[in-house]
Design a protein around this motif. Structure first.
Motif, PDB file in Angstrom:
ATOM      1  N   GLY A   1      85.351 -84.652 -37.051  1.00 12.24           N
ATOM      2  CA  GLY A   1      85.390 -85.474 -38.250  1.00 12.24           C
ATOM      3  C   GLY A   1      84.055 -85.584 -38.948  1.00 12.24           C
ATOM      4  N   VAL A   2      83.217 -84.567 -38.762  1.00 12.89           N
ATOM      5  CA  VAL A   2      81.892 -84.568 -39.384  1.00 12.89           C
ATOM      6  C   VAL A   2      81.995 -83.978 -40.788  1.00 12.89           C
ATOM      7  CG1 VAL A   2      79.566 -83.582 -39.238  1.00 12.89           C
ATOM      8  CG2 VAL A   2      80.697 -84.434 -37.180  1.00 12.89           C
ATOM      9  N   THR A   3      81.351 -84.611 -41.739  1.00 13.91           N
ATOM     10  CA  THR A   3      81.370 -84.101 -43.112  1.00 13.91           C
ATOM     11  C   THR A   3      80.381 -82.958 -43.263  1.00 13.91           C
ATOM     12  OG1 THR A   3      79.740 -85.768 -43.762  1.00 13.91           O
ATOM     13  CG2 THR A   3      82.065 -86.314 -44.065  1.00 13.91           C
ATOM     14  N   ARG A   4      80.746 -81.988 -44.093  1.00 13.23           N
ATOM     15  CA  ARG A   4      79.889 -80.822 -44.280  1.00 13.23           C
ATOM     16  C   ARG A   4      78.692 -81.156 -45.170  1.00 13.23           C
ATOM     17  NH1 ARG A   4      84.772 -76.576 -45.265  1.00 13.23           N
ATOM     18  NH2 ARG A   4      85.575 -78.447 -46.311  1.00 13.23           N
TER      19      ARG A   4
ATOM     20  N   ARG B   1      75.858 -78.212 -54.136  1.00  9.27           N
ATOM     21  CA  ARG B   1      77.056 -78.523 -53.355  1.00  9.27           C
ATOM     22  C   ARG B   1      76.900 -79.936 -52.827  1.00  9.27           C
ATOM     23  NH1 ARG B   1      80.078 -74.944 -48.694  1.00  9.27           N
ATOM     24  NH2 ARG B   1      81.172 -76.649 -47.683  1.00  9.27           N
ATOM     25  N   THR B   2      77.839 -80.798 -53.159  1.00  7.36           N
ATOM     26  CA  THR B   2      77.720 -82.186 -52.736  1.00  7.36           C
ATOM     27  C   THR B   2      78.056 -82.337 -51.255  1.00  7.36           C
ATOM     28  OG1 THR B   2      80.010 -82.651 -53.354  1.00  7.36           O
ATOM     29  CG2 THR B   2      78.316 -83.050 -55.029  1.00  7.36           C
ATOM     30  N   ARG B   3      77.480 -83.359 -50.661  1.00  6.99           N
ATOM     31  CA  ARG B   3      77.814 -83.672 -49.273  1.00  6.99           C
ATOM     32  C   ARG B   3      79.227 -84.263 -49.236  1.00  6.99           C
ATOM     33  NH1 ARG B   3      74.522 -83.968 -45.300  1.00  6.99           N
ATOM     34  NH2 ARG B   3      72.748 -84.063 -46.734  1.00  6.99           N
ATOM     35  N   GLU B   4      80.028 -83.791 -48.323  1.00  5.26           N
ATOM     36  CA  GLU B   4      81.360 -84.352 -48.173  1.00  5.26           C
ATOM     37  C   GLU B   4      81.277 -85.809 -47.727  1.00  5.26           C
ATOM     38  OE1 GLU B   4      84.495 -80.814 -47.050  1.00  5.26           O
ATOM     39  OE2 GLU B   4      83.338 -81.706 -45.427  1.00  5.26           O
ATOM     40  N   THR B   5      82.316 -86.558 -48.053  1.00  5.66           N
ATOM     41  CA  THR B   5      82.400 -87.954 -47.648  1.00  5.66           C
ATOM     42  C   THR B   5      83.607 -88.151 -46.732  1.00  5.66           C
ATOM     43  OG1 THR B   5      83.835 -88.578 -49.495  1.00  5.66           O
ATOM     44  CG2 THR B   5      81.444 -88.628 -49.888  1.00  5.66           C
ATOM     45  N   ILE B   6      83.671 -89.309 -46.110  1.00  5.52           N
ATOM     46  CA  ILE B   6      84.837 -89.625 -45.288  1.00  5.52           C
ATOM     47  C   ILE B   6      86.095 -89.647 -46.152  1.00  5.52           C
ATOM     48  CG2 ILE B   6      85.898 -91.359 -43.795  1.00  5.52           C
ATOM     49  CD1 ILE B   6      83.539 -89.827 -42.546  1.00  5.52           C
ATOM     50  N   ALA B   7      85.947 -90.101 -47.401  1.00 11.36           N
ATOM     51  CA  ALA B   7      87.097 -90.075 -48.314  1.00 11.36           C
ATOM     52  C   ALA B   7      87.606 -88.658 -48.524  1.00 11.36           C
ATOM     53  CB  ALA B   7      86.709 -90.712 -49.644  1.00 11.36           C
TER      54      ALA B   7
ATOM     55  N   LEU C   1      89.791 -87.753 -45.587  1.00  3.86           N
ATOM     56  CA  LEU C   1      91.077 -88.430 -45.564  1.00  3.86           C
ATOM     57  C   LEU C   1      92.011 -88.011 -46.687  1.00  3.86           C
ATOM     58  CD1 LEU C   1      89.855 -92.025 -44.656  1.00  3.86           C
ATOM     59  CD2 LEU C   1      91.017 -90.397 -43.152  1.00  3.86           C
ATOM     60  N   ARG C   2      91.460 -87.350 -47.709  1.00  6.75           N
ATOM     61  CA  ARG C   2      92.256 -87.013 -48.895  1.00  6.75           C
ATOM     62  C   ARG C   2      93.439 -86.102 -48.556  1.00  6.75           C
ATOM     63  NH1 ARG C   2      88.219 -85.863 -51.965  1.00  6.75           N
ATOM     64  NH2 ARG C   2      88.083 -88.010 -52.703  1.00  6.75           N
ATOM     65  N   ALA C   3      93.278 -85.233 -47.579  1.00 14.82           N
ATOM     66  CA  ALA C   3      94.343 -84.283 -47.233  1.00 14.82           C
ATOM     67  C   ALA C   3      95.385 -84.877 -46.302  1.00 14.82           C
ATOM     68  CB  ALA C   3      93.741 -83.034 -46.604  1.00 14.82           C
ATOM     69  N   GLU C   4      95.130 -86.078 -45.803  1.00 12.28           N
ATOM     70  CA  GLU C   4      96.069 -86.682 -44.842  1.00 12.28           C
ATOM     71  C   GLU C   4      97.279 -87.255 -45.573  1.00 12.28           C
ATOM     72  OE1 GLU C   4      95.524 -86.584 -41.411  1.00 12.28           O
ATOM     73  OE2 GLU C   4      93.950 -85.223 -42.106  1.00 12.28           O
ATOM     74  N   VAL C   5      98.448 -87.170 -44.946  1.00 11.96           N
ATOM     75  CA  VAL C   5      99.688 -87.657 -45.535  1.00 11.96           C
ATOM     76  C   VAL C   5     100.243 -88.781 -44.644  1.00 11.96           C
ATOM     77  CG1 VAL C   5     102.027 -87.059 -46.228  1.00 11.96           C
ATOM     78  CG2 VAL C   5     100.181 -85.404 -46.515  1.00 11.96           C
TER      79      VAL C   5
END
Length: 425
Positions: free
Chosen positions: A394-397, A412-418, A421-425
């Motif tokens: 669960g580490v952001t890139r 390239r922006t740092r990924e966030t926890i959001a 979670l965006r791909a989760e259904v």
């Protein structure tokens, strides 16, 4: 130079300097980059990217150089290479989208893949890209998708001296076709009305010498002569792939990529002439040699564990942002980015933060006595690091920045926890 050896600094981008105790890249200090953009952070040097592009273009006079996008698919970097007159090779609809976003169009794009799906072929056809045929039935599929120009990838049985996971030209490779099947594919492509521009070969990545490539080129010319005799077809293009290596550590040997490229052109000219064939236009597809040395990763040191067996220095990244040590046994080195004037007197192992004993970034490196909060710089991380990055644990890139002339631009922006979670259904 302080405590950093000249040979180590040679692994860094062209703009790298040691000023007092601090590493600078593109005129900016490592600590100010880390403070503004966080860590891990991949820093790309614009000066190095442009210099590598220009040297390879100059080595392939009258030919064509396409950046192997799989090394680092990034719109800003792709735009820069397009400004320098390079094309691009892609191997998925995603990489094709990056190329289009950077402004590449039509015959500036080469499409690869050992299992191209209908969507990729359709997009390649609509774009007017050149497609490298890689399967026995692909000529019909490409023609039906509207593709016009193709190359045929042939596997000539040369074993490259590199890690087995990145050899591609040997017998039994999943890439390309052996000579008999390749000749049948050329015949089928001609019958489908495709413009078969020429042949494609690639023997592997991180090549440390020219021997295997030279042998491949000679065999390619012989294969082309056989196609002339049996099919009445002569290639106008010989795409020799890429694979030129770089140095990731001071013990590694890698000849200058431009020298290898010039040697490939000269060898091809000689081999085709001796085979009684006109000299084809030479295409190359370098990836690592264009971006590898241009990139440096900055990490922040966390836990330091001095055990009887070894000293572990943990950083805030690891196999999620650079899986190459685990995949290819790649050996990197590091310097203390803000204590570069101190003697590197302690041998330590750099551990990643992931729940794997194998998450070791560097097994053995000499550093000034490390402490929590230190900033480390790992050179030669511009290729196949962010491109292969994952969200393991669960580490952001990480983020990436482009530096030059004392300025940094986020590419390239740092990924966030959001984002996770965006791909989760």
């Amino acid at each position: 130079m302080g405590g950093v050896d000249h040979d180590v600094l040679d692994l860094f981008p062209d703009s790298a300097r040691i000023k007092g105790a601090t590493l600078t890249l593109g005129g900016l200090t490592a600590d100010e980059l880390a403070a503004e953009f966080g860590t891990p952070l991949v820093v790309y040097c614009e000066e190095t990217l442009r210099a590598r592009a220009r040297s390879l273009r100059a080595a392939v006079t009258g030919g064509h150089v396409a950046f192997g996008a799989k090394a680092f698919s990034n719109v800003a970097v792709l735009k820069l290479f397009r400004e320098e007159g390079l094309g691009v090779d892609v191997a998925s609809t995603g990489e094709l989208a990056f190329a289009r976003a950077a402004g590449f169009r039509g015959d500036e794009i080469i499409v690869h893949g050992n299992n191209k799906d209908a969507a990729l072929l359709a997009e390649a056809g609509a774009e007017g890209a050149t497609v490298v045929l890689d399967a026995p039935d692909e000529a019909e599929l490409a023609a039906a998708a509207g593709v016009k120009r193709v190359l045929v990838r042939v596997t000539l049985g040369v074993d490259a001296d590199t890690h087995e996971a990145i050899r591609t030209g040997h017998h039994g490779s999943k890439f390309g076709l052996p000579v008999t099947q390749a000749r049948s594919l050329i015949e089928g492509a001609l019958e489908c009305g495709l413009d078969v521009l020429g042949l494609h070969v690639h023997i592997g990545s991180q090549l440390a010498d020219f021997d295997a490539q030279a042998e491949t080129i000679v065999r390619l010319a012989s294969f082309a002569a056989g196609c002339r005799d049996s099919l009445g077809w002569v290639p106008k293009v010989a795409d020799l792939g890429g694979g030129f290596g770089i140095r990731h550590n001071t013990d590694e040997h890698a000849p200058d990529a431009a020298t290898l490229a010039a040697g490939a052109v000269e060898t091809a000219q000689t081999a085709f002439r001796e085979a009684g064939l006109p000299t084809p236009e030479i295409w190359l597809e370098p990836g690592r040699s264009l971006v590898g040395t241009a990139g440096v990763t900055l990490y922040r040191v966390g836990a330091v564990k001095r055990l009887p067996e070894r000293t572990w220095v943990a950083v805030d990244g690891g196999m999620s942002d650079n899986p190459r040590p685990q995949l290819y046994e790649a050996v990197y080195t590091a310097v203390s980015a803000t204590r570069a004037d101190e003697r590197a007197g302690e041998h330590v192992s750099i551990a990643g933060m992931h729940c794997e004993s194998g998450d070791v970034l560097i097994d053995d490196v000499a550093l000034p006595t490390p402490h929590r909060g230190d900033l480390l710089a790992v050179p030669a991380t511009g290729a196949y690091t962010l491109a292969m990055a994952s969200n393991y644990n669960g580490v952001t890139r990480p983020a990436a920045v482009l530096v030059g002339d004392g300025a940094a631009r986020l590419i390239r922006t740092r990924e966030t926890i959001a984002d996770l979670l965006r791909a989760e259904v």
